[in-house]
Design an enzyme around this catalytic site. Structure first.
Site, mmCIF file in Angstrom:
data_model
loop_
_atom_site.group_PDB
_atom_site.id
_atom_site.type_symbol
_atom_site.label_atom_id
_atom_site.label_comp_id
_atom_site.label_asym_id
_atom_site.label_seq_id
_atom_site.Cartn_x
_atom_site.Cartn_y
_atom_site.Cartn_z
ATOM 1 N N CYS A 167 -11.824 -2.863 -8.391
ATOM 2 C CA CYS A 167 -10.407 -2.635 -8.100
ATOM 3 C C CYS A 167 -10.179 -1.983 -6.746
ATOM 4 C CB CYS A 167 -9.730 -1.825 -9.202
ATOM 5 S SG CYS A 167 -10.331 -0.138 -9.430
ATOM 6 N N ARG A 168 -11.186 -1.355 -6.173
ATOM 7 C CA ARG A 168 -10.998 -0.651 -4.904
ATOM 8 C C ARG A 168 -10.870 -1.641 -3.750
ATOM 9 N NH1 ARG A 168 -11.073 4.249 -2.741
ATOM 10 N NH2 ARG A 168 -11.661 4.355 -0.551
ATOM 11 N N ASP A 216 -1.617 -0.806 5.827
ATOM 12 C CA ASP A 216 -1.857 -0.269 7.163
ATOM 13 C C ASP A 216 -3.302 -0.323 7.632
ATOM 14 O OD1 ASP A 216 -2.478 1.713 5.211
ATOM 15 O OD2 ASP A 216 -2.343 3.274 6.736
ATOM 16 N N CYS A 253 -6.583 2.617 -7.726
ATOM 17 C CA CYS A 253 -8.019 2.672 -7.960
ATOM 18 C C CYS A 253 -8.416 4.133 -7.803
ATOM 19 C CB CYS A 253 -8.789 1.812 -6.962
ATOM 20 S SG CYS A 253 -10.577 2.064 -7.114
ATOM 21 N N ASN A 310 -5.531 2.746 -3.194
ATOM 22 C CA ASN A 310 -6.781 3.459 -3.447
ATOM 23 C C ASN A 310 -6.471 4.951 -3.508
ATOM 24 O OD1 ASN A 310 -8.310 1.109 -3.314
ATOM 25 N ND2 ASN A 310 -8.939 1.421 -1.200
ATOM 26 N N GLN A 311 -6.944 5.613 -4.541
ATOM 27 C CA GLN A 311 -6.734 7.058 -4.697
ATOM 28 C C GLN A 311 -8.062 7.716 -5.062
ATOM 29 O OE1 GLN A 311 -3.962 8.895 -4.050
ATOM 30 N NE2 GLN A 311 -3.059 7.012 -3.251
ATOM 31 N N ASP A 365 0.875 -1.158 0.000
ATOM 32 C CA ASP A 365 0.000 0.000 0.000
ATOM 33 C C ASP A 365 0.924 1.222 0.000
ATOM 34 O OD1 ASP A 365 -2.455 1.562 0.473
ATOM 35 O OD2 ASP A 365 -1.577 1.880 2.460
ATOM 36 N N ARG A 366 0.462 2.349 -0.488
ATOM 37 C CA ARG A 366 1.319 3.532 -0.543
ATOM 38 C C ARG A 366 1.220 4.379 0.726
ATOM 39 N NH1 ARG A 366 0.418 8.515 -4.653
ATOM 40 N NH2 ARG A 366 -0.730 9.290 -2.861
ATOM 41 N N ASP A 367 0.082 5.029 0.924
ATOM 42 C CA ASP A 367 -0.076 6.012 1.994
ATOM 43 C C ASP A 367 -0.237 5.337 3.352
ATOM 44 O OD1 ASP A 367 -0.041 8.132 0.082
ATOM 45 O OD2 ASP A 367 -2.116 7.621 -0.413
#
Length: 180
Positions: free
Chosen positions: A97-98, A124, A87, A53-54, A10-12
């Site tokens: 996709c989410r 996270d 996403c 997710n974006q 995951d990114r954030d």
């Protein structure tokens, strides 16, 4: 678990500090141990990707180009990952996709040329672990201050204190809980 062939992050809140709806590359801050975790995975010859997710795109708060600029800066700071998938949809869009749906994990596995069962997803929040499970991959929770206590309890057997430990444990080189 199948032999581990890829780590999907995951990114954030996992690799970089969570700045809500960030479209500014200058605000990217790599979290402690994240660059080392990516380097360890790459040294172990594992494919790497980000699945994120974006929803800010779907909400009109930032553009796909904004997200791409932030990703590019994060990729530079992290030492390079093989793929970045997002996403862009809002939570109520119902898209496959989410996260916690499996679409991003399945798409990343396909892009990397590995079966989902050979992927570890590190994130996270519960949605990250649930997306992994829905795709047939393995998930590990790396809680932070924003992770709900109920999620920490729910995934007590599938969590690590930080992203570097999560990768070490998956490779069998750590002393913590193995996500397998």
């Amino acid at each position: 678990m199948s032999a581990l062939r890829a780590v999907l992050f995951d990114r954030d809140g996992t690799l970089v500090a969570d700045v809500p709806y960030n479209g500014d590359p200058d605000r990217v801050r790599v979290l402690p141990g994240a660059a080392e975790a990516v380097a360890l995975a790459r040294t172990a010859k594992l494919a790497t990707a980000v699945v994120s997710n974006q929803s800010g795109i779907g909400r009109g708060l930032l553009t796909a180009e904004d997200v791409a600029r932030v990703d590019k800066r994060a990729d530079e700071l992290l030492g390079g990952l093989d793929a970045w998938l997002h996403c862009p949809h809002t939570p109520d869009a119902g898209c496959p996709c989410r996260k916690p749906r499996p679409g991003l994990v399945l798409a990343a596995a396909q892009r990397l040329g590995v079966p989902p069962a050979a992927c570890l997803v590190v994130g996270d929040i519960a949605a990250d672990v649930l997306a992994a499970r829905a795709a047939g991959a393995h998930g590990v929770l790396v809680p932070n201050d924003a992770t709900a206590p109920a999620e920490v309890r729910r995934f007590a057997r599938h969590r690590a204190p930080d992203v570097l430990t999560a990768v070490r444990d998956a490779l069998g080189t750590g002393a913590g809980r193995c996500p397998r």
